[in-house]
Design an enzyme around this catalytic site. Structure first.
Site, PDB file in Angstrom:
ATOM      1  N   GLN A 179       0.478 -11.021  -5.012  1.00  0.00           N
ATOM      2  CA  GLN A 179      -0.296 -12.110  -4.551  1.00  0.00           C
ATOM      3  C   GLN A 179       0.767 -13.172  -5.663  1.00  0.00           C
ATOM      4  O   GLN A 179       0.444 -14.522  -5.382  1.00  0.00           O
ATOM      5  CB  GLN A 179      -1.668 -12.513  -5.194  1.00  0.00           C
ATOM      6  CG  GLN A 179      -2.649 -11.527  -4.394  1.00  0.00           C
ATOM      7  CD  GLN A 179      -2.550 -12.415  -2.764  1.00  0.00           C
ATOM      8  OE1 GLN A 179      -2.375 -13.468  -2.710  1.00  0.00           O
ATOM      9  NE2 GLN A 179      -3.225 -11.500  -1.696  1.00  0.00           N
ATOM     10  N   THR A 233       1.006  -1.195   0.092  1.00  0.00           N
ATOM     11  CA  THR A 233      -0.043  -0.083   0.130  1.00  0.00           C
ATOM     12  C   THR A 233       0.956   1.305  -0.129  1.00  0.00           C
ATOM     13  O   THR A 233       0.629   2.162  -0.765  1.00  0.00           O
ATOM     14  CB  THR A 233      -0.968  -0.001   1.151  1.00  0.00           C
ATOM     15  OG1 THR A 233      -1.684  -1.170   1.301  1.00  0.00           O
ATOM     16  CG2 THR A 233      -1.886   1.065   1.397  1.00  0.00           C
ATOM     17  N   THR A 286      14.189   5.745   8.878  1.00  0.00           N
ATOM     18  CA  THR A 286      15.133   4.640   9.391  1.00  0.00           C
ATOM     19  C   THR A 286      14.193   3.520   9.039  1.00  0.00           C
ATOM     20  O   THR A 286      13.155   3.186   9.192  1.00  0.00           O
ATOM     21  CB  THR A 286      15.234   4.725  10.965  1.00  0.00           C
ATOM     22  OG1 THR A 286      15.895   5.898  11.064  1.00  0.00           O
ATOM     23  CG2 THR A 286      16.143   3.502  11.194  1.00  0.00           C
ATOM     24  N   SER A 313       4.483  -7.154  -0.971  1.00  0.00           N
ATOM     25  CA  SER A 313       4.250  -7.279   0.399  1.00  0.00           C
ATOM     26  C   SER A 313       4.532  -8.523   0.980  1.00  0.00           C
ATOM     27  O   SER A 313       4.391  -9.687   0.533  1.00  0.00           O
ATOM     28  CB  SER A 313       2.644  -7.050   0.973  1.00  0.00           C
ATOM     29  OG  SER A 313       2.377  -6.088   1.711  1.00  0.00           O
ATOM     30  N   ALA A 314       5.541  -8.453   2.121  1.00  0.00           N
ATOM     31  CA  ALA A 314       6.191  -9.505   2.856  1.00  0.00           C
ATOM     32  C   ALA A 314       5.364 -10.476   2.942  1.00  0.00           C
ATOM     33  O   ALA A 314       5.463 -11.784   3.194  1.00  0.00           O
ATOM     34  CB  ALA A 314       7.057  -9.093   3.905  1.00  0.00           C
ATOM     35  N   HIS A 315       3.986 -10.281   3.865  1.00  0.00           N
ATOM     36  CA  HIS A 315       3.274 -11.132   4.492  1.00  0.00           C
ATOM     37  C   HIS A 315       2.415 -12.083   3.821  1.00  0.00           C
ATOM     38  O   HIS A 315       1.713 -13.117   4.291  1.00  0.00           O
ATOM     39  CB  HIS A 315       2.345 -10.465   5.578  1.00  0.00           C
ATOM     40  CG  HIS A 315       1.237  -9.463   5.113  1.00  0.00           C
ATOM     41  ND1 HIS A 315       0.005 -10.022   4.944  1.00  0.00           N
ATOM     42  CD2 HIS A 315       1.434  -8.410   4.329  1.00  0.00           C
ATOM     43  CE1 HIS A 315      -0.766  -8.832   4.442  1.00  0.00           C
ATOM     44  NE2 HIS A 315      -0.035  -7.997   4.131  1.00  0.00           N
ATOM     45  N   ASN A 346      -6.267 -10.941  -5.926  1.00  0.00           N
ATOM     46  CA  ASN A 346      -6.448 -11.571  -4.609  1.00  0.00           C
ATOM     47  C   ASN A 346      -7.775 -12.231  -4.139  1.00  0.00           C
ATOM     48  O   ASN A 346      -7.772 -13.090  -3.395  1.00  0.00           O
ATOM     49  CB  ASN A 346      -5.938 -10.464  -3.567  1.00  0.00           C
ATOM     50  CG  ASN A 346      -6.881  -9.193  -3.589  1.00  0.00           C
ATOM     51  OD1 ASN A 346      -6.712  -8.728  -4.675  1.00  0.00           O
ATOM     52  ND2 ASN A 346      -7.483  -8.880  -2.695  1.00  0.00           N
ATOM     53  N   CYS A 371      -9.011  -6.556   3.075  1.00  0.00           N
ATOM     54  CA  CYS A 371      -9.256  -5.133   3.171  1.00  0.00           C
ATOM     55  C   CYS A 371     -10.664  -4.599   3.193  1.00  0.00           C
ATOM     56  O   CYS A 371     -11.007  -3.530   3.758  1.00  0.00           O
ATOM     57  CB  CYS A 371      -8.554  -4.259   2.199  1.00  0.00           C
ATOM     58  SG  CYS A 371      -6.884  -5.166   1.918  1.00  0.00           S
TER      59      CYS A 371
HETATM   60  N1  PLP Z   1      -2.278  -6.005  -3.540  1.00  0.00           N
HETATM   61  C1  PLP Z   1      -3.050  -7.031  -3.394  1.00  0.00           C
HETATM   62  C2  PLP Z   1      -3.369  -7.872  -4.641  1.00  0.00           C
HETATM   63  C3  PLP Z   1      -3.198  -7.741  -2.143  1.00  0.00           C
HETATM   64  O1  PLP Z   1      -3.602  -8.628  -2.190  1.00  0.00           O
HETATM   65  C4  PLP Z   1      -2.848  -6.676  -0.965  1.00  0.00           C
HETATM   66  C5  PLP Z   1      -3.198  -7.063   0.260  1.00  0.00           C
HETATM   67  O2  PLP Z   1      -4.372  -7.700   0.639  1.00  0.00           O
HETATM   68  C6  PLP Z   1      -2.046  -5.409  -1.236  1.00  0.00           C
HETATM   69  C7  PLP Z   1      -1.926  -5.255  -2.565  1.00  0.00           C
HETATM   70  C8  PLP Z   1      -1.898  -4.734  -0.127  1.00  0.00           C
HETATM   71  O3  PLP Z   1      -1.103  -5.158   0.760  1.00  0.00           O
HETATM   72  P1  PLP Z   1      -0.725  -4.468   2.036  1.00  0.00           P
HETATM   73  O4  PLP Z   1      -2.028  -4.534   2.556  1.00  0.00           O
HETATM   74  O5  PLP Z   1       0.417  -5.471   2.898  1.00  0.00           O
HETATM   75  O6  PLP Z   1       0.198  -3.063   1.895  1.00  0.00           O
END
Ligand code: PLP
Length: 355
Positions: free
Chosen positions: A151, A71, A209, A171-173, A119, A298
């Protein structure tokens, strides 16, 4: 019965490699910008993670800018040169969609923001190329392409260099790293304004940082995810997903498996169950011990039909009846069959109540 987590597109379990790297980072006191030995040790850890992420996404290390997630990385769309319009693929994540900007014909340039793998549905769609190269969106030619590879990373082969994209967000997670850390990938030489102003960190492109603990975890997760992908781990995940798909589709011939027949992520099943609201499905499954989603994480909590499904041609009622089950390595055939039985029984009850 223990709970079963089937919401990997929302976030993934932390990989042991990431946990170990984060524990090591916690023991470092230095600031990566400091010149003393402690600072240099922190800097070495930062650069190692940068190289790991670069290797996993197929770019040069100096094209990786660490951020707090995709994001924040997508904020680059509000840092483009003046007069630059942003065209957005309607199935793109809200973090791109929020930057849609059309200046009514006066634009001096266009950037196309495109989601490579969705996603909610798992559908993989290549950005539309123009006949003479470049990117064509409707009748507009885009000068730059930003790809959301959130994704895709770790699940399907991808190379930033080969993609021809100018920017990408990660995004790492979503691949076994920690939450709250990610990266913006920017093609070498591309002139964009820094995401934040201040100390000039991240090659002057994102001041502040660095989150070294998170970044170390992201690097280790990226390396492990790339290794697993090369070893074919996700081919097995696809087989389990396909079993799940036939289990759920067998319950009634009226369900629609969104994206079946299209190129899809190996782990995602998006199913429309006529007569049963997505949110109700999520609640029923939660009570039965399963974590799944009705749409993107989200947008959960906000009751509105999925923009993604609507833009794919599903009507409002159908879009509100979708469930997303997303799995990962380690989820077994027994697991998905257990889910299939619970879901099928709950669906039959819901339909009986409605009759
Ligand atoms: N883009 C996609 C396709 C995603 O699935 C997500 C998270 O659901 C994001 C962007 C945003 O990632 P983050 O919330 O880790 O910034």
């Amino acid at each position: 019965m223990s709970r079963l987590y089937l919401d990997w597109n929302a976030t993934t379990p932390l990989r042991p490699e990431a946990r170990a790297a984060m524990a090591s980072a916690m023991d470092l006191v230095g600031n990566p910008s400091s010149v003393h030995a402690e600072g240099r040790a922190a800097k070495a850890m930062l650069e190692r993670a940068r190289a790991q992420v670069a290797a996993a996404v197929g770019c040069a290390p100096d094209e990786v800018i660490f951020t707090s997630g995709a994001t924040e990385a997508a904020m680059v769309l509000s840092r483009l040169p003046a007069g630059h319009d942003v065209l957005v693929d309607p199935t793109a994540h809200d973090c791109l969609w929020a930057h849609l900007r059309t200046g009514g014909g006066a634009a001096v340039g266009h950037t196309l923001a495109w989601g490579l793998a969705n996603n909610e549905t798992g559908v993989i769609a290549e950005p539309p190329r123009g006949a003479e190269g470049g990117w064509l969106y409707g009748d507009r030619k885009a000068d730059w392409l930003l790809l959301d590879i959130v994704q895709a990373v770790g699940k399907v082969p991808f190379s930033f260099a080969w993609s021809g994209a100018d920017m990408a967000v990660v995004s790492a997670h979503k691949f076994g790293g920690p939450k709250g850390v990610g990266a913006l990938i920017v093609r070498g030489g591309l002139d964009i304004t820094s995401l934040s102003l201040g100390g000039g960190q991240e090659m002057g492109r994102r001041a502040g940082t660095e989150n070294l603990i998170g970044i170390a975890g992201m690097g280790a997760a990226a390396e492990a995810a790339a290794r697993d992908l090369a070893a074919g781990v996700w081919d097995e995940v696809a087989e389990i997903r396909n079993i799940l798909e036939s289990e759920l589709s067998a319950s009634t011939n009226k369900t629609i498996s969104v994206g079946n027949g299209l190129p899809r992520l190996p782990n995602t099943l998006c199913l429309i169950a006529p007569g049963w609201k997505g949110e109700t499905q999520v609640m029923a499954m939660d009570l039965a011990g399963f974590a799944v989603s009705a749409g993107s994480a989200c947008s959960s909590g906000k009751v509105r039909p999925s923009r993604v499904l609507r833009s794919m041609g599903f009507d409002e009622a159908q879009a509100a009846q979708a469930i997303r089950v997303s799995i990962g390595p380690g989820v077994t055939k027994d697991d998905v069959q257990r889910f299939g039985r619970a879901w099928t029984a709950a669906y039959a009850k819901a339909l009986a109540r409605a009759a």
